[in-house]
Design a protein around this motif. Sequence first.
Motif, PDB file in Angstrom:
ATOM      1  N   GLN A 123       0.832  -1.207   0.000  1.00 20.00           N
ATOM      2  CA  GLN A 123       0.000   0.000   0.000  1.00 20.00           C
ATOM      3  C   GLN A 123       0.866   1.256   0.000  1.00 20.00           C
ATOM      4  OE1 GLN A 123      -3.547   0.374  -0.019  1.00 20.00           O
ATOM      5  NE2 GLN A 123      -3.271  -1.676  -0.817  1.00 20.00           N
ATOM      6  N   HIS A 124       1.887   1.251   0.860  1.00 22.77           N
ATOM      7  CA  HIS A 124       2.837   2.365   0.877  1.00 22.77           C
ATOM      8  C   HIS A 124       3.522   2.487  -0.482  1.00 22.77           C
ATOM      9  CE1 HIS A 124       3.411   4.873   4.277  1.00 22.77           C
ATOM     10  NE2 HIS A 124       3.671   3.926   5.149  1.00 22.77           N
ATOM     11  N   ALA A 127       1.430   3.974  -3.133  1.00 15.01           N
ATOM     12  CA  ALA A 127       1.304   5.416  -2.909  1.00 15.01           C
ATOM     13  C   ALA A 127       2.591   6.142  -3.326  1.00 15.01           C
ATOM     14  CB  ALA A 127       0.994   5.694  -1.438  1.00 15.01           C
ATOM     15  N   SER A 137       1.026   9.653   2.096  1.00 15.54           N
ATOM     16  CA  SER A 137       0.621   8.253   2.039  1.00 15.54           C
ATOM     17  C   SER A 137      -0.054   7.835   3.343  1.00 15.54           C
ATOM     18  CB  SER A 137       1.851   7.391   1.754  1.00 15.54           C
ATOM     19  OG  SER A 137       1.605   6.056   2.091  1.00 15.54           O
ATOM     20  N   TYR A 140      -3.672   9.712   3.393  1.00 12.15           N
ATOM     21  CA  TYR A 140      -4.731   9.321   2.459  1.00 12.15           C
ATOM     22  C   TYR A 140      -4.922   7.814   2.356  1.00 12.15           C
ATOM     23  CZ  TYR A 140      -4.331  14.138   0.859  1.00 12.15           C
ATOM     24  OH  TYR A 140      -4.291  15.488   0.801  1.00 12.15           O
ATOM     25  N   ILE A 141      -3.861   7.055   2.596  1.00 10.51           N
ATOM     26  CA  ILE A 141      -3.936   5.628   2.281  1.00 10.51           C
ATOM     27  C   ILE A 141      -3.779   4.736   3.508  1.00 10.51           C
ATOM     28  CG2 ILE A 141      -2.756   3.774   1.031  1.00 10.51           C
ATOM     29  CD1 ILE A 141      -2.370   6.696  -0.830  1.00 10.51           C
ATOM     30  N   GLN A 145      -7.107   3.146   6.485  1.00  7.73           N
ATOM     31  CA  GLN A 145      -7.265   1.689   6.601  1.00  7.73           C
ATOM     32  C   GLN A 145      -6.974   1.220   8.016  1.00  7.73           C
ATOM     33  OE1 GLN A 145      -5.582  -0.742   3.323  1.00  7.73           O
ATOM     34  NE2 GLN A 145      -4.968   1.206   2.438  1.00  7.73           N
TER      35      GLN A 145
ATOM     36  N   ASN B  87      -2.151  -3.981  -5.482  1.00  6.73           N
ATOM     37  CA  ASN B  87      -2.026  -2.874  -4.521  1.00  6.73           C
ATOM     38  C   ASN B  87      -3.019  -1.742  -4.752  1.00  6.73           C
ATOM     39  OD1 ASN B  87       0.064  -4.322  -3.457  1.00  6.73           O
ATOM     40  ND2 ASN B  87       1.680  -3.037  -4.300  1.00  6.73           N
ATOM     41  N   TYR B  89      -6.107   0.569  -3.510  1.00  2.60           N
ATOM     42  CA  TYR B  89      -6.442   1.040  -2.167  1.00  2.60           C
ATOM     43  C   TYR B  89      -7.805   0.455  -1.783  1.00  2.60           C
ATOM     44  CZ  TYR B  89      -2.881   4.362  -3.685  1.00  2.60           C
ATOM     45  OH  TYR B  89      -1.736   4.927  -4.185  1.00  2.60           O
ATOM     46  N   ASN B  97      -9.920   5.269  -6.437  1.00  2.00           N
ATOM     47  CA  ASN B  97      -8.542   4.836  -6.650  1.00  2.00           C
ATOM     48  C   ASN B  97      -7.904   5.609  -7.799  1.00  2.00           C
ATOM     49  OD1 ASN B  97      -7.108   2.259  -5.370  1.00  2.00           O
ATOM     50  ND2 ASN B  97      -9.320   2.012  -5.115  1.00  2.00           N
ATOM     51  N   LEU B 100      -7.645   9.799  -6.819  1.00  2.00           N
ATOM     52  CA  LEU B 100      -6.922  10.297  -5.642  1.00  2.00           C
ATOM     53  C   LEU B 100      -5.632  11.041  -6.014  1.00  2.00           C
ATOM     54  CD1 LEU B 100      -6.772  10.304  -2.460  1.00  2.00           C
ATOM     55  CD2 LEU B 100      -5.189   8.393  -2.715  1.00  2.00           C
ATOM     56  N   ARG B 149      -5.518   3.157 -13.045  1.00  2.00           N
ATOM     57  CA  ARG B 149      -5.132   4.102 -12.005  1.00  2.00           C
ATOM     58  C   ARG B 149      -3.803   4.781 -12.364  1.00  2.00           C
ATOM     59  NH1 ARG B 149      -3.808   2.076  -5.928  1.00  2.00           N
ATOM     60  NH2 ARG B 149      -2.138   0.978  -7.024  1.00  2.00           N
TER      61      ARG B 149
END
Lengths: 223, 242
Positions: A123-124, A127, A137, A140-141, A145, B87, B89, B97, B100, B149
């Motif tokens: 996820q990081h 971003a 990051s 927003y991400i 979560q 990956n 979001y 997604n 953003l 994306r």
Amino acid sequence: MPGPFAGFKWLAVFRDWSVFAEGFVMTIALSVLALALALLLGVLFGVLGTAQWKPFRWLNRVYVEFIQNTPLVIQVFFLYHGLPHLGIMLPVFSVGMLGVGIYHGAYIAEVVRAGIQAIPRGQHEAAYSQGFSYWESMRYIILPQAKRMAYPPLTNQAVSLIKNTSVMAMVAGGDLMYHADSWASSNLYYGPAYVVTGLLYIAICFPLATYARRLERKLEVSL
Amino acid sequence: MIILEDINKHFGQLHVLKGVDLTVKSGEKVVVIGPSGSGKSTLIRCINLLEKPTSGRVEVDGVDLMASEAGVAKVRQSVGMVFQQFNLYPHMTVLENLTLAPTKLKGVSLQEATESGLAYLERVGLKEKANAYPSQLSGGQQQRVAIARALNMKPKIMLFDEPTSALDPEMIQEVLDVMIGLADEGITMVVVTHEMGFARKVADRVIFMDEGRILEEGTPEHFFTNPQNERTKLFLSRIAHV
């Protein structure tokens, strides 16, 4: 000799209901402000605990270990009896808010840190690959979560926090426990006073705890 | 467009990249192949500095990424990346997604980002999934969303890091079809993959890596009919279905 729960003692509690009501309101106000402080500290130090830069992580460890491994009572006594020697005189309400807020902030920091670390590294990376900075990051991400995962344990922390505001009774804090205790020690009607006080704590904590359990179940379903 | 010079990467004791040089011209499609652990994923991740090389020079779109921390985030905005594990979001809808990064990083209005986002979703055949959440999509669909994306940032370069390796076999083609369509449009592409059919069809140049080095490079024609290096021959013979 009348028993500890004799009828007239109950009547006395209800006659003096405003004493308990005053404490109850104080406990709620204290809880709300302490919780706000605890959340602020918890998110800040929780995020620091996941930072790349080592001194940030040390800061997190010092705070969490120091607070989690000393009794809340000692921390409050330090604020109440210790700080005046350093020339810092805090009103008792602030002592309560700071003491309980800082204490639970440490526990919330651990909840937040665990929540962040449960988010997959990808996820990081996604971003970053789009051009987000570390903090963007996070904002927003990652944190949105982590928040979902942290809600049930956070609600449990809120419950503990409310109960722990009763530590204020030890420094004449004006909260529910203090009022119940001082009222009872003036007439020795301890039985009904503590039962009613316990029920008042249940009245706030039980719905919160139930809410936490429901959130937990919902999370299990959605994962 | 991309210049990697003498890239070395160590993970502790492990020397993963051993002095790799790679130059990719604007519009070029480069496919990187090689066995697991050859360093090909690490190499592609060095292009946008998701892995920071231990030593060497990385220049993307004229910016020296090793020299300027600030340049990295800026360059990444124009370098899309698609990952093996998608990956996406998960707390956002498909459309969110896509919108953003353009709205937060490039100051594009939400309306504009939504319009272009829907157009890209249509292109990858998923417009009707705009309001779905990633967990409601199949792997192949998620990867197509991930491509959309990346495209919604209007990148100059697209990096694909084993984009079909985590997919069920019957979903691989739908993702490859999107990538083939993209290649026809002239965007610069670097693709790490085991899909030799894709390499053959799309690549301007194929690079074979093993043990942290580029052992052979050339056109697909050269590679699949007349490879020179013994290690390359062995590798290609093992993935017989070329």
